[in-house]
Motif scaffolding. Sequence first.
Motif, PDB file in Angstrom:
ATOM      1  N   UNK A 194      -3.622  29.084 -43.490  1.00 21.02           N
ATOM      2  CA  UNK A 194      -2.567  28.501 -42.656  1.00 21.02           C
ATOM      3  C   UNK A 194      -1.945  29.565 -41.766  1.00 21.02           C
ATOM      4  N   UNK A 195      -0.866  29.217 -41.136  1.00 24.97           N
ATOM      5  CA  UNK A 195      -0.244  30.128 -40.176  1.00 24.97           C
ATOM      6  C   UNK A 195       0.519  31.274 -40.846  1.00 24.97           C
ATOM      7  N   UNK A 196       0.509  31.321 -42.176  1.00 26.15           N
ATOM      8  CA  UNK A 196       1.163  32.444 -42.864  1.00 26.15           C
ATOM      9  C   UNK A 196       0.306  33.708 -42.815  1.00 26.15           C
ATOM     10  N   UNK A 197      -0.960  33.550 -42.497  1.00 25.55           N
ATOM     11  CA  UNK A 197      -1.885  34.692 -42.467  1.00 25.55           C
ATOM     12  C   UNK A 197      -1.597  35.560 -41.248  1.00 25.55           C
ATOM     13  N   UNK A 198      -2.237  36.756 -41.167  1.00 29.14           N
ATOM     14  CA  UNK A 198      -1.953  37.627 -40.013  1.00 29.14           C
ATOM     15  C   UNK A 198      -2.128  36.967 -38.651  1.00 29.14           C
ATOM     16  N   UNK A 199      -3.047  36.038 -38.515  1.00 32.01           N
ATOM     17  CA  UNK A 199      -3.139  35.347 -37.233  1.00 32.01           C
ATOM     18  C   UNK A 199      -2.476  33.976 -37.351  1.00 32.01           C
ATOM     19  N   UNK A 200      -1.639  33.671 -36.396  1.00 33.55           N
ATOM     20  CA  UNK A 200      -0.978  32.376 -36.393  1.00 33.55           C
ATOM     21  C   UNK A 200      -1.926  31.308 -35.850  1.00 33.55           C
ATOM     22  N   UNK A 201      -1.508  30.048 -35.978  1.00 34.34           N
ATOM     23  CA  UNK A 201      -2.411  28.951 -35.619  1.00 34.34           C
ATOM     24  C   UNK A 201      -1.802  28.116 -34.493  1.00 34.34           C
ATOM     25  N   UNK A 202      -2.654  27.700 -33.584  1.00 36.46           N
ATOM     26  CA  UNK A 202      -2.185  26.845 -32.500  1.00 36.46           C
ATOM     27  C   UNK A 202      -3.293  25.948 -31.997  1.00 36.46           C
ATOM     28  N   UNK A 203      -2.937  24.983 -31.181  1.00 43.21           N
ATOM     29  CA  UNK A 203      -3.939  24.121 -30.565  1.00 43.21           C
ATOM     30  C   UNK A 203      -3.428  23.721 -29.188  1.00 43.21           C
ATOM     31  N   UNK A 204      -4.363  23.449 -28.269  1.00 43.80           N
ATOM     32  CA  UNK A 204      -3.918  22.996 -26.946  1.00 43.80           C
ATOM     33  C   UNK A 204      -4.698  21.764 -26.542  1.00 43.80           C
ATOM     34  N   UNK A 205      -4.080  20.961 -25.705  1.00 40.51           N
ATOM     35  CA  UNK A 205      -4.724  19.729 -25.268  1.00 40.51           C
ATOM     36  C   UNK A 205      -4.162  19.318 -23.924  1.00 40.51           C
ATOM     37  N   UNK A 206      -4.830  18.351 -23.339  1.00 39.09           N
ATOM     38  CA  UNK A 206      -4.420  17.856 -22.031  1.00 39.09           C
ATOM     39  C   UNK A 206      -3.896  16.438 -22.176  1.00 39.09           C
ATOM     40  N   UNK A 207      -2.769  16.157 -21.559  1.00 40.59           N
ATOM     41  CA  UNK A 207      -2.186  14.825 -21.675  1.00 40.59           C
ATOM     42  C   UNK A 207      -2.468  14.016 -20.410  1.00 40.59           C
ATOM     43  N   UNK A 208      -2.900  12.781 -20.578  1.00 42.19           N
ATOM     44  CA  UNK A 208      -3.131  11.936 -19.395  1.00 42.19           C
ATOM     45  C   UNK A 208      -1.831  11.309 -18.909  1.00 42.19           C
ATOM     46  N   UNK A 209      -0.770  11.425 -19.703  1.00 39.78           N
ATOM     47  CA  UNK A 209       0.497  10.808 -19.294  1.00 39.78           C
ATOM     48  C   UNK A 209       1.123  11.539 -18.112  1.00 39.78           C
ATOM     49  N   UNK A 210       1.110  12.869 -18.160  1.00 39.94           N
ATOM     50  CA  UNK A 210       1.686  13.619 -17.038  1.00 39.94           C
ATOM     51  C   UNK A 210       0.711  14.602 -16.402  1.00 39.94           C
ATOM     52  N   UNK A 211      -0.501  14.725 -16.958  1.00 36.48           N
ATOM     53  CA  UNK A 211      -1.516  15.576 -16.336  1.00 36.48           C
ATOM     54  C   UNK A 211      -1.386  17.042 -16.656  1.00 36.48           C
ATOM     55  N   UNK A 212      -0.560  17.419 -17.610  1.00 35.02           N
ATOM     56  CA  UNK A 212      -0.384  18.834 -17.935  1.00 35.02           C
ATOM     57  C   UNK A 212      -1.069  19.191 -19.250  1.00 35.02           C
ATOM     58  N   UNK A 213      -1.312  20.504 -19.417  1.00 34.30           N
ATOM     59  CA  UNK A 213      -1.790  21.015 -20.691  1.00 34.30           C
ATOM     60  C   UNK A 213      -0.582  21.311 -21.580  1.00 34.30           C
ATOM     61  N   UNK A 214      -0.764  21.112 -22.872  1.00 31.48           N
ATOM     62  CA  UNK A 214       0.290  21.438 -23.828  1.00 31.48           C
ATOM     63  C   UNK A 214      -0.257  22.364 -24.889  1.00 31.48           C
ATOM     64  N   UNK A 215       0.616  23.244 -25.379  1.00 40.43           N
ATOM     65  CA  UNK A 215       0.231  24.134 -26.470  1.00 40.43           C
ATOM     66  C   UNK A 215       1.160  23.871 -27.636  1.00 40.43           C
ATOM     67  N   UNK A 216       0.567  23.574 -28.772  1.00 42.85           N
ATOM     68  CA  UNK A 216       1.351  23.403 -29.985  1.00 42.85           C
ATOM     69  C   UNK A 216       0.966  24.539 -30.920  1.00 42.85           C
ATOM     70  N   UNK A 217       1.944  25.265 -31.417  1.00 41.13           N
ATOM     71  CA  UNK A 217       1.612  26.371 -32.318  1.00 41.13           C
ATOM     72  C   UNK A 217       2.693  26.500 -33.382  1.00 41.13           C
ATOM     73  N   UNK A 218       2.295  27.134 -34.485  1.00 39.90           N
ATOM     74  CA  UNK A 218       3.200  27.188 -35.639  1.00 39.90           C
ATOM     75  C   UNK A 218       3.433  28.627 -36.067  1.00 39.90           C
ATOM     76  N   UNK A 219       4.684  28.924 -36.407  1.00 43.70           N
ATOM     77  CA  UNK A 219       5.042  30.234 -36.945  1.00 43.70           C
ATOM     78  C   UNK A 219       5.677  30.013 -38.319  1.00 43.70           C
ATOM     79  N   UNK A 220       5.616  31.008 -39.198  1.00 42.82           N
ATOM     80  CA  UNK A 220       6.298  30.850 -40.488  1.00 42.82           C
ATOM     81  C   UNK A 220       7.799  30.663 -40.273  1.00 42.82           C
ATOM     82  N   UNK A 221       8.393  29.728 -41.002  1.00 42.97           N
ATOM     83  CA  UNK A 221       9.820  29.442 -40.797  1.00 42.97           C
ATOM     84  C   UNK A 221      10.684  30.646 -41.180  1.00 42.97           C
TER      85      UNK A 221
END
Lengths: 284, 259
Positions: free
Chosen positions: A131-158
């Motif tokens: 999971x994102x607790x390891x030395x490298x954090x985790x993220x994902x990106x995608x493209x939305x057809x609603x507004x035409x932009x790319x989004x990046x979702x990523x997680x850091x340890x709380x």
Amino acid sequence: MTIQQYLDEIKLRLLRFQVSSQFDDLKILTFLNQARQTITLQVIDIYPDLFVTSLKYNLKNIQTFDPLTNGLQDLNGNLITAYLIRLPAELYKPIEIWVFWETEDGITEWRQLRLVSKKEYYFTLKHSFNSTQTPTFVGTYWHSVEDGFYYLSFALPKTLVDSNPSKLEMDIYYYYIPMPLELYNDSISGPQVLPSIFDDEIIIPSFLEELVIQQTILYLLTTIDQANALQRCKDELEIFWNIINFNKEISNLRKRSLLPSKKNITASNLPVIGIEQSSSNGNQ
Amino acid sequence: MIPYRKTLIRDIMDEVVLRARNFINFYNYDSEFLLTQVIQSIRTTGFHLLPFRVWALTKQIPVTHRTTLPLDFISPIRLIIQEPKLAEARLVDFREYYQLANWRYQHSWNKSTELNPIYCITGVSHNKVIFIAPNNDYQTGTPPPPLKYYTGAPLQGILEYHSVPNYNDLNENSYLPLPEEFKELVILETTIRFLSKVTDNYYLLNLHKNLVEKKTKLWDEYVKKLQSEYKEMDEFTEPIPPFSTQPAVVPGELPNRLI
């Protein structure tokens, strides 16, 4: 090349086809912008290093959290904070994403964000050791057809976010597609032609300008009834593309030529009898 | 008179004027315009010649970590680090950079060191930037033992790269920045540009045809030459397996079972 130089050059080339008077600056600029994007998309795989830029985000200012994954717990019970940010419109594909923060000891930590598929993102965050607790954090990106932009979702340890480090920043390096150039500057000086303000075209590498010019002329000639001129322009453009493609082939061939052998090792070409026979064949 | 020296831009301008003399008059000749067109022709021809003479269109600049590269940069050839130690840096992909330069998580035996430096080309604010490692990036405070920061002097070196000439680098008295054998192409390219302004349909059409034919011929010759070179190379390199086929002769040595 600046916009003005582009326009001058294109008008000059159009004189060869005797059609220069049929186009005004804005029409040329429209197709120029289209050509810049087309050419970039076509050469970005051949010259990827030339179309990279970066952005810095201060994560302390980002208060948009991913509602679908924020507050998740991995199998070890560690909570995560999941951010959601909108990426710039010029983005083509992210390359590297780095996260920085400063610890209490004054040490700057520098971690890579590991991009995973959106399908596995949720369960990666829930994972016990990946999971994102390891030395490298985790993220994902995608493209939305609603507004035409790319989004990046990523997680850091709380625990990291709550410890409130003195800086928590993120650098994104990504491939980009050039945005349209403007000839008018309405917001500052009203509707007048002010090419000097928006002239700083440094996005297209200088040796690809010729391709952009040719592509623009091709677009322009398709709008008028000039079959001969169009064919001549296509021929010229084809020469350019041959050069670029062959350039790439040569560099690939050179890499392979440096290897000692290109043939597969099979029983037939093994020197099974001994060194004497090999040396007599001139193989040593 | 035959000039026994490297061609100047001025010589090319003279020759273009000679070829287009029938169409030049008091109203349409402008030396500044001609100079601009010569420079533009040199840039275009230079780009065409890149695969033909990869050793010719090179340039050197001093660089350090995070130096912004000039606009005429096309592709890197090599980077020689001069300070603090003389070494050739190896080119890595930008995606490898983190693993080779991070002070905490870098690779154990493949990491960047003073004697084995690395570099990669990336971009910041739409400019091309060179990253050289090892460096002092993100190294603050005292590192937790046994980790160590890079404490040497910042790496400085000379980057050699493929380039096309800049507009501002050339004037009438500059030398032609291309091999002399391609002077004819520059002259033809400039003449067609100049005549595009003066515009004589028939002459322009023939000249354009001539130029395209010349380029195509040059290109075909080069392709044939390369193909024959690679064919010869294929015949020259015979596969030699990197192991012995002899049976073990030294007592205690394991028998060779590779065949």
